[in-house]
Design an enzyme around this catalytic site. Structure first.
Site, short mmCIF file in Angstrom:
data_model
loop_
_atom_site.label_atom_id
_atom_site.label_comp_id
_atom_site.label_asym_id
_atom_site.label_seq_id
_atom_site.Cartn_x
_atom_site.Cartn_y
_atom_site.Cartn_z
N ILE A 1 49.96 31.93 116.58
CA ILE A 1 50.15 30.47 116.61
C ILE A 1 50.95 30.02 117.83
O ILE A 1 50.85 28.88 118.27
CB ILE A 1 50.81 30.00 115.28
CG1 ILE A 1 50.64 28.48 115.09
CG2 ILE A 1 52.27 30.40 115.20
CD1 ILE A 1 50.95 28.02 113.69
N ASP B 1 56.85 36.26 109.68
CA ASP B 1 58.07 35.45 109.60
C ASP B 1 58.58 35.47 108.16
O ASP B 1 57.85 35.08 107.25
CB ASP B 1 57.71 34.03 110.04
CG ASP B 1 58.93 33.16 110.26
OD1 ASP B 1 60.00 33.49 109.70
OD2 ASP B 1 58.82 32.16 110.99
#
Lengths: 440, 283
Positions: free
Chosen positions: B124, B181
């Protein structure tokens, strides 16, 4: 002045109408023979969210205290720091923060017309009512209030009306037993998108199995089995902007109509996944667009003529192969004929109403359309447009509208909730804000 | 300090480096590299010029490019070597996906291990994606004779939102989630890449028997991922014995940049792998 009606629902034959003004629901019965209106039910949302917010804040405080204890906060000399135990404060929005509206976003009836469901806004709850025609004082019997972690946005029920399906603004979908005595305490989503959910619907496949349809701000329509909501059937790809509304007709169970932030109404055979038609409304809508449809300054082009508009809602009838829809903040209602076999969409009529349409409902069996209007400049006239079918043509029923206006004025002119000054208007237009603006 | 500036790395130098690489990418990203043209060795990209903050909000509206549907995806641009001019079609489709591929370490080690499979990394963060692209361009150029690294590529995307735009139902054989994450805060758990609701989407793009690989150095996240995958009706956890004999687990443990970092710090690495079960009868 009397506040415009934010939302409307009708039972299938149009004999009961449910209107939302701010945080209250008003139910009127309509006698078909002489269009005589009567108040048969009302309810105001007096829920005070302070207690719930307090509970939440206290919980978070406790969690933080526990975390700090676990981390053993120490002063420089190594002694443990005393932990402060101030009472948790309820946060108040600061200057410039968006206003908190304690209002009802929308209402929806169960398929059998025996239940009414209302989405509240800042309170993030679904309020469920049993509709009891026998009760002469008030037909709305509050059954329960189901709280949700995030703001609910769209509701539907399963084919048998036993489960309520709720789509929220965080992208999650929940299912609740309509007849359960108690609200669910910690509801878990049955499916989720990583995008705001804009609409939800239930359909049946050729084997009679249920599927749930969810549309989002990221151009997706997802079809998922129900109750096996971990099995995705397919996505319908083709939208290039957000989707705001979906509509599944009873008269052709394999068809689906959808629309949103672009200038077309989409017609799908959802069982095959095929896009059957894209009906372009760019020219039709032209006469009804105003400066309110100019893109916001930040996103405007050099010439300053970039226009943006969105389809707000599509509805259909039980037995007529027709759809009706409107564009947000316009005075027009469009009706279209659908070819049952090809799914092709053809314009039938464009109906102009006196003010911008705010919400649209239909009495599915009688083919009547009920549109509430943004009549804040009308001096308490034209609250609702009634559009009925007369020898294969729709027309605006002026006399019914007149009678309704008179009725509302006699009933609501001294009603505390309904009467407001201009600045007290609750948000009437929500759809345009769904448009995506790429950040980086 | 202004965004994009750093004390030991004057922005001008980084800007010009990035601009040069950008030019390079435009030219070489989507083409079969000709041995005649690339005479000298292409230098591998330097990671320090691609630094970017470690997090990206998966909920925000990024300016992303994604196909309208899997049928609209032009894979030829990413894998020119696997495009058959005469048939006008790809000879293979992507079957391995590395979701959140970071700096591309896993892709580069998977490439020679699965020379017949097309492998896609999704990331991303823009600069990190650029780095992986430049790395692949350099590796392809430097291995023109053997056609190595033609089977891997990367694209910038938000897999949590747009995975179904890229892949057909049951297209994938393997999906990797390496050092995702952790999103520690409870409020942020929906931002995690493994959630009950997203797992149904992964199950949709995975074929029956396909594998989800997870690895992390955060015990709490490992337990969370294992719990949700175990609870999902379409996944079944694979045994320790299976993990020990699997080649991808071996590569995953040692290949990724994060994995190497954890190794240097002598930290723990937690692995969990899951098999996509057959879809049950519809009730």
């Amino acid at each position: 002045m009397i506040h415009p009606f934010q939302s409307v629902a009708s039972n299938s034959d149009g004999s009961l109408l449910f209107f939302v003004i701010k945080n209250s629901i008003l139910v009127y019965s309509v006698k078909d023979s002489n269009d005589e209106f009567k108040l048969v039910g009302e309810w105001s949302d007096e829920a005070d969210s302070t207690a719930i917010i307090k509970e939440k804040v206290t919980k978070e405080q406790q969690r933080q205290l526990a975390e700090n204890t676990a981390k053993k906060l120490k002063a420089n000399d190594g002694t443990a720091l005393p932990q402060e135990h101030k009472e948790a404060k309820i946060p108040k929005p600061g200057q410039g923060a968006p206003p908190i509206y304690q209002y009802i976003r929308n209402v929806k009836l169960s398929r059998d017309g025996k239940w009414l469901f209302a989405c509240t806004d800042s309170d993030k709850a679904i309020v469920m009512f049993e509709i009891s025609a026998e009760d002469k004082n008030n037909c709305l019997r509050l059954a329960k209030r189901q709280r949700l972690p995030k703001r609910p946005n769209a509701i539907t029920t399963t084919i048998d009306d036993k489960q309520l399906i709720v789509a929220d603004k965080f992208g999650d979908l929940y299912s609740f037993g309509v007849n359960d005595d108690q609200p669910c305490v910690n509801p878990e989503p049955i499916l989720g998108h990583v995008s705001l959910l804009t609409d939800v619907a239930i359909g049946l496949d050729s084997n009679g199995k249920q599927l749930v349809f969810t549309s989002d701000r990221d151009e997706h329509i997802r079809i998922t089995h129900f109750p096996q909501s971990f099995i995705i059937d397919k996505w319908l790809f083709g939208h290039k902007e957000f989707i705001s509304t979906m509509c599944l007709p009873v008269w052709a169970p394999e068809l689906l109509f959808s629309a949103g932030g672009e200038s077309s109404i989409f017609s799908w055979n959802w069982q095959t996944g095929e896009l059957l038609d894209r009906f372009n409304i760019a020219e039709l809508i032209q006469p009804f667009l105003t400066e309110n449809h100019l893109a916001p300054d930040r996103f405007q082009n050099k010439e300053g003529n970039l226009i943006e508009y969105s389809v707000s809602k599509i509805v259909t009838f039980d037995s007529l192969p027709l759809i009706a829809f409107f564009i947000e903040a316009t005075k027009a209602i469009f009706t279209c004929q659908i070819n049952r076999d090809s799914g092709k969409i053809a314009l039938k009529q464009v109906l102009e109403v006196p003010y911008n349409v705010v919400s649209l409902a239909c009495a599915e069996t009688t083919g009547e359309l009920i549109a509430t209007l943004d009549n804040q400049n009308s001096h308490d006239k034209n609250f609702v447009a009634f559009i009925s079918m007369d020898v294969d043509k729709f027309h605006i029923n002026q006399s019914k509208q007149q009678k309704f206006d008179d009725f509302i004025n006699s009933r609501l002119s001294d009603n505390e909730i309904a009467n407001i000054e201009q600045e007290g208007i609750y948000p009437l237009y929500h759809v345009a804000s769904l448009r995506k603006r790429g950040e980086h | 300090m202004r965004a994009g500036m750093s004390l030991d790395d004057p922005s001008s130098r980084r800007q010009s480096y990035r601009a040069k690489k950008e030019e390079n990418r435009k030219e070489l990203k989507h083409v079969k590299i000709d041995a005649e043209v690339v005479a000298e060795k292409v230098e591998l990209p330097k990671k320090r010029y691609y630094r970017q903050r470690a997090h990206s909000n998966p909920f925000s509206d990024h300016q992303l490019e994604y196909p309208l549907s899997p049928n609209d995806m032009d894979w030829r641009k990413l894998y020119p070597y696997f495009y058959d001019e005469s048939k006008g079609d790809m000879t293979k489709e992507v079957t391995i996906a590395d979701i959140g591929c970071g700096f591309g370490g896993l892709l580069i080690d998977l490439s020679p291990a699965f020379p017949d499979k097309l492998i896609l990394g999704m990331e991303i963060r823009v600069q990190v994606t650029n780095y992986v692209e430049d790395r692949i361009i350099a590796l392809r150029a430097n291995n023109v004779k053997t056609n190595a690294y033609q089977n891997i590529n990367v694209l910038r995307g938000n897999a949590m939102k747009f995975l179904p735009n890229f892949f057909h139902q049951a297209q994938l054989e393997k999906m990797f989630f390496c050092f995702p994450d952790p999103h520690f805060k409870q409020r942020k758990h929906k931002a995690r890449i493994i959630t009950n609701t997203l797992l149904s989407e992964y199950a949709y793009v995975l074929k029956e028997g396909g594998i989800i690989y997870t690895i992390t150095d955060v015990l709490d996240l490992h337990e969370w991922m294992a719990k949700h995958l175990t609870e999902h009706p379409l996944f079944e956890r694979l045994s320790q014995e299976w993990e020990d004999q699997d080649e991808c687990v071996k590569i995953m443990r040692h290949a990724t940049e994060e994995g190497k970092k954890v190794e240097r710090k002598k930290g723990d690495k937690y692995v969990a792998c899951f098999k996509r079960l057959p879809t049950p009868e519809i009730i």
